[in-house]
Structures are given as C-alpha cells and as structure tokens.
Motif scaffolding. Structure first.
Motif, PDB file in Angstrom:
ATOM      1  N   THR A 173       0.488  -1.049   0.209  1.00  0.00           N
ATOM      2  CA  THR A 173      -0.027   0.085  -0.103  1.00  0.00           C
ATOM      3  C   THR A 173       0.811   1.656  -0.298  1.00  0.00           C
ATOM      4  OG1 THR A 173      -1.272  -0.998   0.899  1.00  0.00           O
ATOM      5  CG2 THR A 173      -2.095   1.047   0.919  1.00  0.00           C
ATOM      6  N   LEU A 174       1.878   0.953   0.447  1.00  0.00           N
ATOM      7  CA  LEU A 174       2.774   2.299   1.027  1.00  0.00           C
ATOM      8  C   LEU A 174       3.584   2.561  -0.660  1.00  0.00           C
ATOM      9  CD1 LEU A 174       4.206   5.076   2.223  1.00  0.00           C
ATOM     10  CD2 LEU A 174       6.191   2.985   2.759  1.00  0.00           C
ATOM     11  N   ALA A 175       3.887   1.369  -1.543  1.00  0.00           N
ATOM     12  CA  ALA A 175       4.509   1.399  -2.611  1.00  0.00           C
ATOM     13  C   ALA A 175       3.427   2.113  -3.261  1.00  0.00           C
ATOM     14  CB  ALA A 175       5.624  -0.007  -3.293  1.00  0.00           C
ATOM     15  N   LEU A 176       2.564   1.686  -2.871  1.00  0.00           N
ATOM     16  CA  LEU A 176       2.181   2.398  -4.548  1.00  0.00           C
ATOM     17  C   LEU A 176       1.462   4.127  -4.424  1.00  0.00           C
ATOM     18  CD1 LEU A 176       1.443  -0.664  -5.398  1.00  0.00           C
ATOM     19  CD2 LEU A 176      -1.155   0.580  -5.668  1.00  0.00           C
ATOM     20  N   ASP A 177       1.454   4.057  -2.623  1.00  0.00           N
ATOM     21  CA  ASP A 177       1.255   5.885  -3.077  1.00  0.00           C
ATOM     22  C   ASP A 177       2.509   6.289  -3.053  1.00  0.00           C
ATOM     23  OD1 ASP A 177      -0.066   7.879  -0.235  1.00  0.00           O
ATOM     24  OD2 ASP A 177       2.084   7.523  -0.404  1.00  0.00           O
ATOM     25  N   LEU A 178       3.686   5.924  -2.825  1.00  0.00           N
ATOM     26  CA  LEU A 178       5.156   6.627  -3.526  1.00  0.00           C
ATOM     27  C   LEU A 178       4.974   7.135  -4.652  1.00  0.00           C
ATOM     28  CD1 LEU A 178       7.315   5.383  -1.008  1.00  0.00           C
ATOM     29  CD2 LEU A 178       6.777   7.004  -1.057  1.00  0.00           C
ATOM     30  N   GLN A 179       4.309   5.588  -5.421  1.00  0.00           N
ATOM     31  CA  GLN A 179       4.601   5.796  -6.685  1.00  0.00           C
ATOM     32  C   GLN A 179       3.446   6.642  -7.452  1.00  0.00           C
ATOM     33  OE1 GLN A 179       4.567   1.720  -7.709  1.00  0.00           O
ATOM     34  NE2 GLN A 179       5.960   1.602  -8.714  1.00  0.00           N
ATOM     35  N   LEU A 232       0.178   8.324  -9.408  1.00  0.00           N
ATOM     36  CA  LEU A 232      -0.728   7.608 -10.148  1.00  0.00           C
ATOM     37  C   LEU A 232       0.066   5.788 -11.347  1.00  0.00           C
ATOM     38  CD1 LEU A 232      -3.413   7.372 -11.288  1.00  0.00           C
ATOM     39  CD2 LEU A 232      -2.997   9.388 -13.187  1.00  0.00           C
ATOM     40  N   ARG A 233       1.340   6.467 -11.524  1.00  0.00           N
ATOM     41  CA  ARG A 233       2.128   5.521 -11.372  1.00  0.00           C
ATOM     42  C   ARG A 233       1.589   4.110 -11.177  1.00  0.00           C
ATOM     43  NH1 ARG A 233       3.775   0.518 -11.530  1.00  0.00           N
ATOM     44  NH2 ARG A 233       5.546  -0.180 -12.680  1.00  0.00           N
ATOM     45  N   GLY A 234       1.094   4.202  -9.721  1.00  0.00           N
ATOM     46  CA  GLY A 234       0.984   3.001  -8.140  1.00  0.00           C
ATOM     47  C   GLY A 234      -0.182   1.884  -8.852  1.00  0.00           C
ATOM     48  N   ALA A 235      -0.570   2.896  -9.688  1.00  0.00           N
ATOM     49  CA  ALA A 235      -2.255   2.333 -10.180  1.00  0.00           C
ATOM     50  C   ALA A 235      -2.251   1.467 -11.606  1.00  0.00           C
ATOM     51  CB  ALA A 235      -3.647   3.178 -10.766  1.00  0.00           C
ATOM     52  N   VAL A 236      -0.342   1.972 -12.281  1.00  0.00           N
ATOM     53  CA  VAL A 236       0.031   1.160 -13.521  1.00  0.00           C
ATOM     54  C   VAL A 236       0.236  -1.077 -13.279  1.00  0.00           C
ATOM     55  CG1 VAL A 236       0.859   0.501 -15.495  1.00  0.00           C
ATOM     56  CG2 VAL A 236      -0.024   3.154 -14.837  1.00  0.00           C
ATOM     57  N   VAL A 237      -0.461  -1.642 -13.307  1.00  0.00           N
ATOM     58  CA  VAL A 237      -0.413  -2.743 -13.333  1.00  0.00           C
ATOM     59  C   VAL A 237       0.419  -2.977 -15.183  1.00  0.00           C
ATOM     60  CG1 VAL A 237      -0.881  -4.818 -12.411  1.00  0.00           C
ATOM     61  CG2 VAL A 237      -2.244  -3.263 -11.984  1.00  0.00           C
ATOM     62  N   GLN A 238       1.507  -3.266 -15.124  1.00  0.00           N
ATOM     63  CA  GLN A 238       1.960  -3.384 -16.372  1.00  0.00           C
ATOM     64  C   GLN A 238       3.643  -3.806 -16.381  1.00  0.00           C
ATOM     65  OE1 GLN A 238       0.616  -1.829 -19.335  1.00  0.00           O
ATOM     66  NE2 GLN A 238       2.441  -1.965 -20.772  1.00  0.00           N
ATOM     67  N   GLU A 239       4.351  -4.674 -16.717  1.00  0.00           N
ATOM     68  CA  GLU A 239       5.817  -5.588 -16.963  1.00  0.00           C
ATOM     69  C   GLU A 239       5.902  -3.875 -17.741  1.00  0.00           C
ATOM     70  OE1 GLU A 239       6.948  -9.396 -17.191  1.00  0.00           O
ATOM     71  OE2 GLU A 239       4.839  -9.789 -17.473  1.00  0.00           O
ATOM     72  N   ASP A 250       4.989  -4.513 -12.326  1.00  0.00           N
ATOM     73  CA  ASP A 250       3.896  -4.970 -11.652  1.00  0.00           C
ATOM     74  C   ASP A 250       3.730  -5.254 -10.236  1.00  0.00           C
ATOM     75  OD1 ASP A 250       4.250  -7.130 -12.002  1.00  0.00           O
ATOM     76  OD2 ASP A 250       2.633  -7.750 -13.099  1.00  0.00           O
ATOM     77  N   ARG A 251       5.644  -5.755  -9.329  1.00  0.00           N
ATOM     78  CA  ARG A 251       6.101  -6.324  -8.487  1.00  0.00           C
ATOM     79  C   ARG A 251       4.550  -5.481  -7.155  1.00  0.00           C
ATOM     80  NH1 ARG A 251      11.456  -5.149  -8.513  1.00  0.00           N
ATOM     81  NH2 ARG A 251      11.280  -6.459  -9.358  1.00  0.00           N
ATOM     82  N   PHE A 252       4.961  -4.139  -7.196  1.00  0.00           N
ATOM     83  CA  PHE A 252       3.865  -3.737  -5.960  1.00  0.00           C
ATOM     84  C   PHE A 252       2.583  -3.706  -5.959  1.00  0.00           C
ATOM     85  CE2 PHE A 252       8.330  -1.099  -5.607  1.00  0.00           C
ATOM     86  CZ  PHE A 252       8.274  -2.296  -4.543  1.00  0.00           C
ATOM     87  N   GLN A 253       1.941  -3.945  -7.104  1.00  0.00           N
ATOM     88  CA  GLN A 253       0.496  -4.203  -7.504  1.00  0.00           C
ATOM     89  C   GLN A 253       0.076  -5.448  -7.532  1.00  0.00           C
ATOM     90  OE1 GLN A 253       2.599  -2.155  -9.418  1.00  0.00           O
ATOM     91  NE2 GLN A 253       2.110  -0.599  -8.431  1.00  0.00           N
ATOM     92  N   MET A 254       0.816  -6.465  -7.458  1.00  0.00           N
ATOM     93  CA  MET A 254       0.874  -7.574  -7.353  1.00  0.00           C
ATOM     94  C   MET A 254       0.858  -8.266  -6.655  1.00  0.00           C
ATOM     95  SD  MET A 254       0.055  -8.597 -10.636  1.00  0.00           S
ATOM     96  CE  MET A 254      -0.375 -10.517  -9.974  1.00  0.00           C
ATOM     97  N   MET A 255       1.760  -7.693  -5.274  1.00  0.00           N
ATOM     98  CA  MET A 255       1.747  -8.252  -3.516  1.00  0.00           C
ATOM     99  C   MET A 255       0.886  -7.541  -2.997  1.00  0.00           C
ATOM    100  SD  MET A 255       5.331  -6.102  -1.541  1.00  0.00           S
ATOM    101  CE  MET A 255       7.076  -6.900  -2.717  1.00  0.00           C
ATOM    102  N   LEU A 256       0.095  -5.893  -4.037  1.00  0.00           N
ATOM    103  CA  LEU A 256      -1.165  -5.659  -3.366  1.00  0.00           C
ATOM    104  C   LEU A 256      -2.019  -6.754  -3.326  1.00  0.00           C
ATOM    105  CD1 LEU A 256      -2.524  -2.729  -1.682  1.00  0.00           C
ATOM    106  CD2 LEU A 256      -3.617  -2.625  -4.058  1.00  0.00           C
ATOM    107  N   LEU A 257      -2.638  -7.097  -4.260  1.00  0.00           N
ATOM    108  CA  LEU A 257      -3.598  -8.028  -4.621  1.00  0.00           C
ATOM    109  C   LEU A 257      -3.293  -9.403  -3.819  1.00  0.00           C
ATOM    110  CD1 LEU A 257      -3.821  -7.472  -8.247  1.00  0.00           C
ATOM    111  CD2 LEU A 257      -5.411  -6.611  -6.431  1.00  0.00           C
ATOM    112  N   ARG A 258      -1.767  -9.868  -3.726  1.00  0.00           N
ATOM    113  CA  ARG A 258      -1.611 -11.305  -2.918  1.00  0.00           C
ATOM    114  C   ARG A 258      -1.452 -11.358  -1.712  1.00  0.00           C
ATOM    115  NH1 ARG A 258      -1.628 -15.595  -2.000  1.00  0.00           N
ATOM    116  NH2 ARG A 258      -0.024 -16.494  -2.095  1.00  0.00           N
TER     117      ARG A 258
END
Lengths: 377, 423
Positions: free
Chosen positions: B340-346, B348-355, B362-370
C-alpha cells in the motif's frame, strides 16, 4: 547456527531473577514510587556485592569480566521487576564511556567503584526539550571547569558523579565528555523534577565552574556518544523486553481470574487477539535484541544497524504491552493500586531515554542506507 | 552466540554450493528472481515442467528431501542440512512451489500416520518429483471452521469408500496427481470425531476440477467436485474417525513451511524509496517517511531473527518453540501495508499494473493483490491470533455453539435453533 544464550548465561539469568524476586518485590519498588526514598539503595549495594554491576568490567578493574551477553540478561531482569536503581546511568553509560575512552588512571579510579556499586553516575547530555544535537550544546568547558545547565538528567538527583557533554574551549567549537564530581555541592546546584516514572528520578544540574576531568581526546564527544549510545540501545532493549513480557503476562493472568458475562475475560476473542498481538511484538523485539547483542559482543560492523533495529522494536513492543495491559485490566488498571501504571510509566520513560523512538527510527533508516553505501542526512 | 556453521555444517554447505553451481537451471535465474510473489508462473517455460526437472535432478544426486529416511528416498540427514540446502538453493527454491503440499506437509503426515505400504508407495515419487499433490480440506461452508466439513465418505459393503461433496481453495489441483482429502465419515458423531482422511487419484472417475480466477488474475486455486468417487480402504490415512488429528498434523507442518518462507516485501520497498524521487530527491530523504520504514524494517528483521532462533533449536536437534506461530501473522499483514505504501509513493503510476512500465514492473501491484490472500490462506489473521492465545498464552477456548452435540444437529443458518449443548 547458535542464536541463543548458553547455559551458563541462562543460569546467571535465573539466579538474577530469583534474587530480584526476593530482594525487589514490587512493594519495595513502590517505596520509591511513593517518594519514601530516592532509590532502592540497599538493592543497589547488593547488586554490587553480587557482582552484577561489574559483569562487563574486566577483573583487573574489580569486575567479573563476563561480558555484554550477561549484561543484557541482567538488564532484562531489572526491566521485568522495574527495579528502581541507577543501573543504566552507571553501568550502560558511565562504565562503557570509561572503558572506551578512559585513561588508565580514570579507569582505576572509577571502574572498581562501579563494579562494587559504590558510586552512582548520571549522564548529563540534554539541555531542554527536543533532541540536543551537539552543535546546540551551550554548556562550556574552560579553564578546567564546566559551566551551564543540563536538564533533565536521569538520576541527577542521586548521582555522585556526572558524565557531562560540553563545548570544549580547547577545540574548534567541538564537544567533549567530562567527568564531574558531584560530591562538592558548592560548584553546582541540583533541582529535582517530578518524573513521569518516579522510580527513575530526574533533575537539572546547574554547573558553576565545576572542576571537570576530560574523558577521551578533546572534541571526541560525537564519536564516543555514537558508540556508547549504540551499546546503551541494546542494553535498554533488553530492559524493555523484560518489562514488556511482564506486562503481557500480568494481563494474561488477570484475564484468567477476572470473570465477566459468566466466564473469564481471557476467553473472549477481543481480549485474546490483543494479547496475541502483544505476544507477537515481544517475540519480534526479543529476536531483534538478540541480533543487537550478537553484533555488540562480536564487534560487528553491523552494530549501528543492529542497535537501532533492536531499540525501535523493543520500544514499540513495551509501549504496546504496557498500554494494552492497562486496557485488559479495565478500570482496575487505571488505579494507583494495580501495577499496570508502573509499566506504563516505565515504558514511556524508556521510550525517550537515550534518544527517543523517532530518533532511533531515523537512525535505523540511515544505517540501512549506509549499509548500501548511501549517506543520507 | 554465533551465526557460524559447525565444521560439519560448513562442509555440507560447501558440497551443496558446488553441486548447485554445477547443476542449477541458470537460464531461469533472472526470471525466477523477477517472478512476482505468490504462485510460480514462468514465461519462457512451463513452470511445473521446470520444477519437475529440477526436483528429479536433485533426487538423482541425493539432494532431495534430505531429512527424510533413506528407505523412502531421503538422505536421513539432520534438519539443519535441509535449512542449509534451502539457503544455498536460494532463488531456485522457488521451483519447489508445486511440491509445497507433498514435501512440506503431506510427506511428514504420511510418516506419522501412514501404513508401511503407504510410505513405500507414496513417499519415493514425492522425492523424485514424479508425483504432485494437492490438499482438499476447505469447503464452501468450512474455511476457518475447517472441522465443519461436509464432504461425505460412505463405507461400502466391500470395505471400499464412496466420496461425495465439494472442496474449494485447492492450490495446484489441476496439476496434481494425488489429493489428500478430509471427509465426514460419521455425521452423527460429535463434530471433531466423525472425520476420516483419505488420498485420492485426481484423475479418478467422478473427480472434476474447476479453476477459480483469483484477484491476481491467476488461477492456481480450484474447486474440486467429488461425484461418487470410489476409494479403496488402502487409501485411508490414519484410523476411521481420526481425520481431525491427521488434519492437525498436516496443518502444523503447513504453517511451519509457509511461515518460514514468507517474504514481507521490505527489500523491494527499500530499493523503491532509494530510487523514486519526490521533489527532486529520493523518497528516503523524506523524514516523515522514515518512521514507517523503520517500523517495517524492524518487523522484517524480527521475522528473520525469529527464524534464526528456530534454526538454533533445530540445529541442536530440538523443535522450534512457540515463537514461530507469529511468522505468518506478521509477514502477511506487513506485506499488505508495504504494498500500500509503495503504491502511494508511486503516485498515479501506482495504478499501472504493467510489466516494462519501469524497473518495478507490476511488482507492488501484484504484492498488493496477493497479500490480501496471504492473510487468509493457511489460517486467517484471526485464526492465527486465536492459536497464539490458546496454545502459547494458555487462554481458555472461546464459547462455542457446536460443542458436545452431533455434527448433524449443529445449526447452519439463522432460522435453525441450536439444541442445548450437552457438556
């Protein structure tokens, strides 16, 4: 892999625990809490007689020459029993400063006294609210004497010697450490403050041309303090863990005795889950403190990191356990009569002694960066 | 107190390292390092295939299931060798994901509860990676309340059994050869007493596996339907009615396996804060952030050193202490907070789930979901806290409405009244 204390160390710890259970029940601690005496003087002398104040002092200076692992276990037990003795000021700080930077003469003069608990030291760094960076220190050393006001000073009211951080006139505006004898009351004034934790006294020391003996080379305060405070952080972490575990198990025992809605409150998940979180915090803190003392005992390059890591974890753990222990005791936890407030007081006192939590958090992050080769301010 | 190997351990480590250097699938190294946390997916090769190959190579040269007895394909080595091995195996140990059930929890359970014939038949193919197993425990109405399972096992005249019911959240069931399944053999017995454990051939008639699309878009979890599946009595693990005890053996081993391997994401977060800039300087310069970073660091370190304390016990030939019960509880929620913090630091880019978006893919996005799932699987945060409360702190069990009455009489919906509990 051997990430544990050995059996000799563990038996020293049990011996210490039994000794404190006998000689320092909470009723004794409460005589200090209630202001009947400034600290547990007889316990302090006995700690010296038993060799507990000299575990990390070499035999040639009257200590038992064991080491830091033993010192940490003693700290843990002192924290568990809330003993009201000036152990940390004298042993964590003064003895370590002497060992690190003292001349042979200074060591000969003070270490044997510490090892026998025949002296009480205090550490005079702060000069008011907020952290005290060395650049802002106003207390001065000139012509062999110290002048200035140090406040607050832990154990300042009961100490007979002070380790003072002062601006050294013999340097380019740098600070040094000085030993100041507090037996001559004409050269300074002490004023007691009411302490959040009355089992740890606080005072201000107003030095007026008090004769001082420099410890270490001129201008070495910064480097010495960084080294000594890392050690103190590890010792304090063990003290905090002792207290945290005691607070948790007090709450646990109470939750088995106290019935509500026809059953022990310890059977309610709301209460159980608070205690599970308290337990998790104590486990993390203990593991981190083990790493701290390992780094200390092996003189690892990781000490800065390991000490900050241990300190942050232990502070958080003790604060959590002490405040939730009150909550689990309900209204009784809010009374003077129950012991919960002793831990609440001690946990919040220790959280700001030797640098507050936020300072150690900052240091932990800076150390992590440094171990990656990056310096940040 | 020291972190050093004993001489014997050091010698073993050197041999392990040399063998791994020579034999590991180095071509997969980068992909394994970058694979998102969670179930193993590889792009260049089939992950299960790659896992089987690595496992069979290890087995061939005597590096698989080190602590298992030699007669079942292991090496009869001390526990400490397994630990040293996995430290040396490092990123390649991620190839062990398909064998988590078979090697982590089923194998030890068979050794505790299985017949000699079962040990002989089932354990060696686990060592070689020929057999993959899945666990069939949870059901739509039995998650945290696992003992509430309803899948029936009915004894037939000839002594064999018929299984009927539905299982869910079964990881890797589509790839599995065998499933270990908890069933209700006597609905009229008290809840925890009427269960029996079996293993089934996942390709037997009547077994239907359907993938579940997860919030990660992966589909490693499955529903498994059992439509009159016939099972010989030789496939029963432990006595009739002792299924719950067998299940506890499995779960205990599972929690040790999962808890000791769970990352928190702190290292990834720490590189991020050194890399990503805010107002022209790396985020780590922001003092207001340091308190949170320090909190995460001390938790991640605390988990690591708690694990070292458990290793110390193993190294002495003992059992890990109760400390290990905190591992998953702390790790899973820490990871969720870190993501959650990593997305915050990123931003709007934090909303992008893309390699390929940047170095962080998409490391932190997958981490958030997982991580949301990590807090549920293998015991929810609340179940873990209850376990600590009851088993470590010795607190009494919470009051229960299902005690001392036949399973068939336990209410399952709001309009059913509970019968008076017979204590």
């Amino acid at each position: 892999m051997n990430f544990d204390f050995d059996s000799n160390q563990k038996s020293l710890q049990s011996e210490m625990r039994r000794f404190l259970e006998q000689r320092s029940p909470v009723s004794e601690v409460r005589t200090v809490l209630d202001g009947k005496r400034p600290f547990q003087e007889s316990l302090w002398s006995e700690l010296g007689e038993m060799g507990y104040t000299g575990v990390a002092i070499d035999e040639c200076y009257g200590g038992t020459g064991l080491g830091y692992l033993e010192l940490c276990l003693i700290s843990e037990e002192l924290g568990r029993t809330l003993a009201a003795v000036p152990y940390s000021s004298t042993v964590y700080i003064f003895a370590e400063a002497l060992k690190e930077a003292g001349t042979e003469e200074q060591k000969q003069k003070w270490l044997p006294k510490i090892a026998k608990a025949q002296t009480v030291a205090c550490f005079a760094l702060e000069e008011g609210a907020g952290s005290t960076p060395l650049q802002k220190i106003k207390t001065r050393y000139a012509d062999g004497a110290i002048s200035g006001v140090k406040k607050p000073v832990v154990d300042g009211q009961i100490a007979d010697v002070a380790l003072v951080v002062a601006r050294d006139d013999e340097t380019e505006n740098k600070c040094s450490l000085f030993i100041v004898d507090l037996t001559d009351e004409t050269r300074f004034e002490r004023t007691q403050y009411k302490s959040l934790d009355p089992t740890r006294s606080l005072a201000s020391l107003n030095f007026k041309m008090a004769p001082a003996d420099r410890l270490g080379v001129p201008g070495s305060a910064e480097i010495l303090l960084s080294c000594i405070l890392d050690r103190a952080a590890v010792f304090a972490a063990f003290e905090q863990i002792g207290g945290a575990e005691k607070a948790l198990w007090m709450a646990r025992d109470y939750s088995l005795e106290r019935f509500a809605f026809g059953r022990p409150i310890g059977s309610f998940q709301a209460i159980q889950h608070m205690m599970a979180d308290m337990y998790a915090a104590t486990v993390l803190a203990r593991s981190n403190a083990y790493y701290g003392v390992w780094a200390l005992a092996t003189q690892s390059d990781d000490l800065g990191l390991a000490a900050a890591n241990a300190r942050v974890s232990a502070t958080q753990s003790y604060q959590l356990c002490a405040r939730d222990a009150i909550h689990i005791h309900g209204g009784m936890g809010f009374t003077w009569e129950f012991d919960c407030h002793l831990h609440y007081r001690r946990s919040n006192f220790l959280a700001v002694q030797y640098g507050s939590l936020s300072q150690w958090e900052d240091r932990l992050v800076r150390q992590l960066c440094a171990s990656d080769g990056v310096e940040i301010d | 107190m020291d972190f050093d190997d004993t001489r014997e351990e050091a010698e073993f480590r050197a041999r392990a390292r040399a063998w791994i250097t020579k034999n590991a699938p180095h071509e997969l190294h980068t992909e394994l390092v970058n694979a998102p946390f969670g179930h193993l997916d590889l792009r260049s090769v089939d992950a299960v295939q790659a896992a089987r190959q690595w496992q069979s190579r290890k087995a061939r040269d005597g590096w698989a299931c080190l602590s298992w007895p030699e007669e079942y394909g292991g090496q009869g080595a001390p526990q400490m060798h397994t630990i040293i091995w996995s430290q040396e195996e490092a990123v390649y140990s991620r190839l062990g994901a398909p064998f988590l059930v078979s090697q982590g929890s089923l194998g030890p359970t068979i050794m505790t509860w299985g017949t000699e014939a079962q040990k002989q038949k089932l354990l060696p193919p686990i060592v070689t990676g020929v057999d993959i197993w899945c666990q069939l425990f949870s059901e739509p109405a039995a998650g945290s309340d696992l003992a509430g399972i309803r899948t029936r096992s009915i004894r037939e005249q000839d002594g064999s059994w018929t299984l009927k019911g539905q299982k869910i959240w079964s990881s890797g069931a589509r790839e599995a050869d065998w499933g270990v399944i908890l069933t209700r053999s006597d609905p009229d017995a008290v809840k925890h007493h009427g269960m029996t454990m079996f293993f089934i051939d996942m390709r037997a008639p009547g077994v239907v596996v359907r993938p579940i699309r997860q919030i990660t878009e992966q589909s490693h979890l499955n529903e498994v339907y059992l439509d009159n599946v016939r099972v010989p009595d030789e496939h029963r693990i432990g006595p009739v009615g002792a299924g719950w005890k067998v299940a506890l053996t499995m779960l205990t081993n599972e929690r040790i396996t999962v808890g000791s391997h769970m990352p928190t994401g702190f290292e990834e977060l720490f590189s991020l804060v050194n890399q990503i800039t805010q107002s022209g300087v790396p985020a780590v310069y922001d003092r207001s952030l340091r308190s949170r970073l320090a909190g995460f660091a001390s938790r991640a370190n605390g988990l690591k050193y708690t694990y070292y304390r458990a290793l110390t016990e193993l190294s002495r030939g003992g059992e890990p202490g109760p400390e290990m019960s905190i591992m998953k509880l702390v790790a899973a929620s820490t990871m969720q907070e870190i993501a959650t913090l990593a997305l915050d630091l990123q931003g709007l880019r934090g909303a992008v789930v893309q390699e390929g978006m940047d170095d962080n893919d998409d490391r932190f996005q997958m981490m958030l979901l997982r991580s949301a799932g990590a807090r549920i699987e293998g015991g929810t945060d609340q179940v873990m806290r209850t376990i600590i409360a009851e088993r470590v702190l010795g607190l009494p069990q919470d009051m229960r409405a299902d005690k001392g009455i036949p399973f068939s009489a336990i209410p399952t919906s709001p309009n059913q009244k509970a019968p008076a509990a017979a204590e």
